[in-house]
Design a protein around this motif. Structure first.
Motif, PDB file in Angstrom:
ATOM      1  N   HIS A 124      27.861  39.541  34.852  1.00 29.82           N
ATOM      2  CA  HIS A 124      26.949  40.689  34.769  1.00 29.82           C
ATOM      3  C   HIS A 124      27.463  41.842  35.630  1.00 29.82           C
ATOM      4  N   GLU A 125      27.915  41.527  36.822  1.00 30.73           N
ATOM      5  CA  GLU A 125      28.436  42.561  37.722  1.00 30.73           C
ATOM      6  C   GLU A 125      29.723  43.175  37.169  1.00 30.73           C
ATOM      7  N   VAL A 126      30.568  42.362  36.554  1.00 33.04           N
ATOM      8  CA  VAL A 126      31.799  42.872  35.947  1.00 33.04           C
ATOM      9  C   VAL A 126      31.472  43.865  34.838  1.00 33.04           C
ATOM     10  N   VAL A 127      30.574  43.480  33.930  1.00 31.26           N
ATOM     11  CA  VAL A 127      30.216  44.352  32.804  1.00 31.26           C
ATOM     12  C   VAL A 127      29.572  45.644  33.318  1.00 31.26           C
TER      13      VAL A 127
ATOM     14  N   GLU B  11      41.416  44.797  37.607  1.00 27.92           N
ATOM     15  CA  GLU B  11      41.067  45.028  39.015  1.00 27.92           C
ATOM     16  C   GLU B  11      39.590  44.759  39.264  1.00 27.92           C
ATOM     17  N   VAL B  12      38.735  45.175  38.355  1.00 27.16           N
ATOM     18  CA  VAL B  12      37.294  44.931  38.498  1.00 27.16           C
ATOM     19  C   VAL B  12      37.011  43.433  38.481  1.00 27.16           C
ATOM     20  N   VAL B  13      37.584  42.716  37.525  1.00 31.92           N
ATOM     21  CA  VAL B  13      37.341  41.271  37.419  1.00 31.92           C
ATOM     22  C   VAL B  13      37.789  40.570  38.695  1.00 31.92           C
ATOM     23  N   ARG B  14      38.991  40.892  39.178  1.00 26.60           N
ATOM     24  CA  ARG B  14      39.485  40.253  40.408  1.00 26.60           C
ATOM     25  C   ARG B  14      38.600  40.579  41.607  1.00 26.60           C
TER      26      ARG B  14
ATOM     27  N   LEU C 289      42.715  48.671  30.621  1.00 25.19           N
ATOM     28  CA  LEU C 289      43.189  47.313  30.868  1.00 25.19           C
ATOM     29  C   LEU C 289      43.422  47.077  32.356  1.00 25.19           C
ATOM     30  N   ILE C 290      44.082  48.021  33.015  1.00 29.96           N
ATOM     31  CA  ILE C 290      44.351  47.891  34.457  1.00 29.96           C
ATOM     32  C   ILE C 290      43.049  47.905  35.240  1.00 29.96           C
ATOM     33  N   PHE C 291      42.142  48.835  34.921  1.00 31.85           N
ATOM     34  CA  PHE C 291      40.856  48.891  35.623  1.00 31.85           C
ATOM     35  C   PHE C 291      40.065  47.606  35.413  1.00 31.85           C
ATOM     36  N   THR C 292      40.096  47.071  34.199  1.00 31.73           N
ATOM     37  CA  THR C 292      39.365  45.839  33.900  1.00 31.73           C
ATOM     38  C   THR C 292      39.868  44.682  34.750  1.00 31.73           C
TER      39      THR C 292
END
Length: 107
Positions: A43-46, A89-92, A84-87
């Protein structure tokens, strides 16, 4: 262009005084129950991706234990590459905040 990002969520445990990483959950492919334990993280990732104007078309559990897939919306190629790069980094970052390790490496 749009990307699908598959990643594993891993949790750590000490075994014989040594840190080891294990799958976050053991649910089967596309199981809705995979979201129960992972909901706060996902939820926080999305929400973070949406705040960056990155469209998430789909999020589901994948075939691997603790594996999830994020399908991003289509956009111009240069924007898709940035997304893609932002995604990743956000997930990690969100996983780390929750005491987990997110890896995009195949198992």
């Amino acid at each position: 262009m749009g990307f699908e990002s598959e990643f594993y969520l891993l949790k750590s445990a000490l075994r014989e005084g040594k840190e080891e990483w294990f799958s976050f959950d053991t649910t089967p492919y596309c199981s809705a129950s995979a979201f129960d334990a992972a909901f706060p993280v996902l939820h926080e990732v999305v929400a973070a991706l949406q705040s960056l104007n990155i469209a998430v078309e789909q999020l589901h559990a994948e075939a691997g234990k603790g594996q999830f897939e994020l399908a991003l919306g289509y956009t111009l190629c240069s924007n898709a590459a940035d997304n893609l790069i932002f995604t990743r980094e956000v997930v990690r970052s969100v996983a780390r905040k929750h005491g987990l390790l997110a890896t995009f490496m195949p198992k």
